[in-house]
Write a protein that holds these residues in place. Structure first.
Motif: not given
Length: 457
Positions: A365-374
């Motif tokens: 449900s929190h998919w929208a904030i998931v991303r690889p790190t800098n």
């Protein structure tokens, strides 16, 4: 009289219902025709969808995606139809983008993250813009010569790396508006973002070029901030590379013996370049790396980054948002130069996520904030601009032995896991790339397999 009035009302209701049904039928017909035309147009344009990833092999080698230079109607993939999207919103998506080149275009309706219970998957999810052919490859040791089949299938040597004013238009806006940030413009309006994007100049030269006498090879080190570098004495080895990438809170002063002193490329977001000054001040951090001729690369992760870009490129104070009245140019320690500033393209960021770091968290449900790190984006930027890459200061299997940061010398801290990053997946990816000899990962503990490797006589 009352009976006559009642009959009139009934007749009026029947007429209104008939009109409504006629309108709905015409809309349904329009959508059906739109979908049919899209399928034909898509085949004619030769777009090739490639589902290969670095983690799983799927059949024979497929062709890389075609250059994405025309408008594609947003056709909903089956996996997306199960998400919590209203039929009205789906219909708006299907009919919002023109099918034929040359048609007048307008911005599609804004999509909202809350409409999706998990990361949506569009039929053009894995289609990307490609630039012209990559630089001639003359380095015999180049990672582009890798024999690893899964890597070769996933890797696009000429993926579009940079966003600038000349490679975005309304067609591109509509396509990228289907993806959440930093992979696209979901929830943003055209005017808000374009005010910044239309200021980004086209890069005048590649990020890196071979050094004289290098045999055509570009040798790079990527330096993270993990505690594994504390006491490593890797500084001289790091600085011996042609180019050194760093990111975020790159604390150098006082730690040169372990992490080196040279920085060629610094990767950041508006948040990391501003917050590092506060978070790492007690460790001696005073500014971003500012070597002569350094190149700065921005990851546009949100609206605050586009506000940052507008102020930076105009040389003005920021006029709205989180950094109101800040002067971005003051954060680059006198080394900001428009000709040495790059902004990563959303296609590149999405490609890294889709093909190399596709986390299971994207189904939550929190998919929208998931991303690889800098740091992860920096590693893959190096893999696409260098021939050989060594990664220092990244998470390894024995990460619990070390502090969170290498500059935490006098205390033992634990690695902090944030909900928006899949650190374990990244750790496994670095190890797999290392084992596949695509990059070299600095590890303090040598595996048994490496210990048993026979040495030449």
């Amino acid at each position: 009289m009352a009976v006559q009035t009642s009959k009139s009302c009934l007749l009026l209701c029947i007429i209104l219902v008939s009109i409504a049904l006629l309108i709905l039928s015409s809309q349904f017909l329009s959508i059906t025709i739109s979908q049919k035309n899209f399928s034909t147009t898509r085949k004619q344009r030769g777009a090739v969808k490639n589902d290969s990833t670095f983690w799983e092999e799927k059949g024979n080698v497929t062709l890389p995606p075609a250059l994405f230079n025309t408008t594609y109607t947003a056709k909903i993939a089956e996996s997306t139809k199960t998400n919590l999207v209203t039929k009205l919103k789906v219909d708006q998506i299907k009919t919002s983008m023109p099918l034929n080149e040359g048609e007048a275009e307008t911005a599609m309706p804004v999509l909202y993250k809350k409409s999706f219970s998990r990361s949506p998957q569009w039929d053009f999810e894995d289609v990307y813009n490609l630039d012209s052919s990559p630089r001639p490859m003359t380095c015999a040791q180049s990672l582009r010569n890798s024999k690893d089949e899964s890597f070769r299938k996933a890797f696009l040597p000429n993926i579009r790396l940079y966003l600038h004013k000349d490679n975005i238009n309304m067609s591109e806006w509509n396509r990228l508006s289907h993806f959440n940030n930093p992979f696209g413009f979901m929830e943003y309006t055209y005017d808000d973002v374009m005010a910044s994007v239309k200021l980004i100049p086209k890069p005048e030269e590649p990020l890196l070029l071979p050094k004289p006498g290098s045999g055509g090879c570009v040798r790079c080190a990527v330096v993270g901030t993990a505690g594994i570098l504390n006491g490593s004495r890797m500084g001289k080895e790091i600085d011996s590379h042609d180019y050194v990438f760093r990111m975020n809170g790159a604390v150098i002063n006082g730690y040169e013996e372990d992490v080196g002193n040279k920085t060629s490329v610094y990767v950041h977001t508006a948040h990391s370049i501003t917050s590092s000054l506060y978070f790492f001040k007690k460790y001696g951090y005073k500014s971003v790396p500012n070597d002569e001729g350094i190149k700065y690369v921005l990851i546009p992760e949100g609206m605050r980054d586009f506000n940052w870009l507008k102020g930076l490129l105009r040389g003005e104070r920021i006029s709205s948002g989180a950094y109101l009245n800040q002067r971005p140019r003051t954060y680059y320690a006198g080394q900001y130069n428009e000709t040495r500033f790059y902004v990563l393209h959303q296609d590149f960021l999405r490609y890294v996520k889709n093909r190399f770091l596709k986390s299971e968290y994207l189904k939550s449900s929190h998919w929208a904030i998931v991303r690889p790190t800098n740091g992860a984006f920096t590693v893959f930027l190096a893999l696409h601009t260098c021939d050989t890459v060594t990664a220092y200061g990244f998470m390894t299997e024995d990460y619990k032995k070390y502090s969170n940061y290498y500059f935490e010398r006098n205390l033992k801290t634990n690695v902090v896991f944030y909900a928006n990053h899949d650190y374990i997946l990244e750790m496994k990816t670095w190890k797999k790339l290392h084992d596949s000899k695509i990059l070299k990962l600095y590890q303090r503990t040598i595996s048994n397999a490496e210990k048993e490797t026979p040495k030449p006589h």
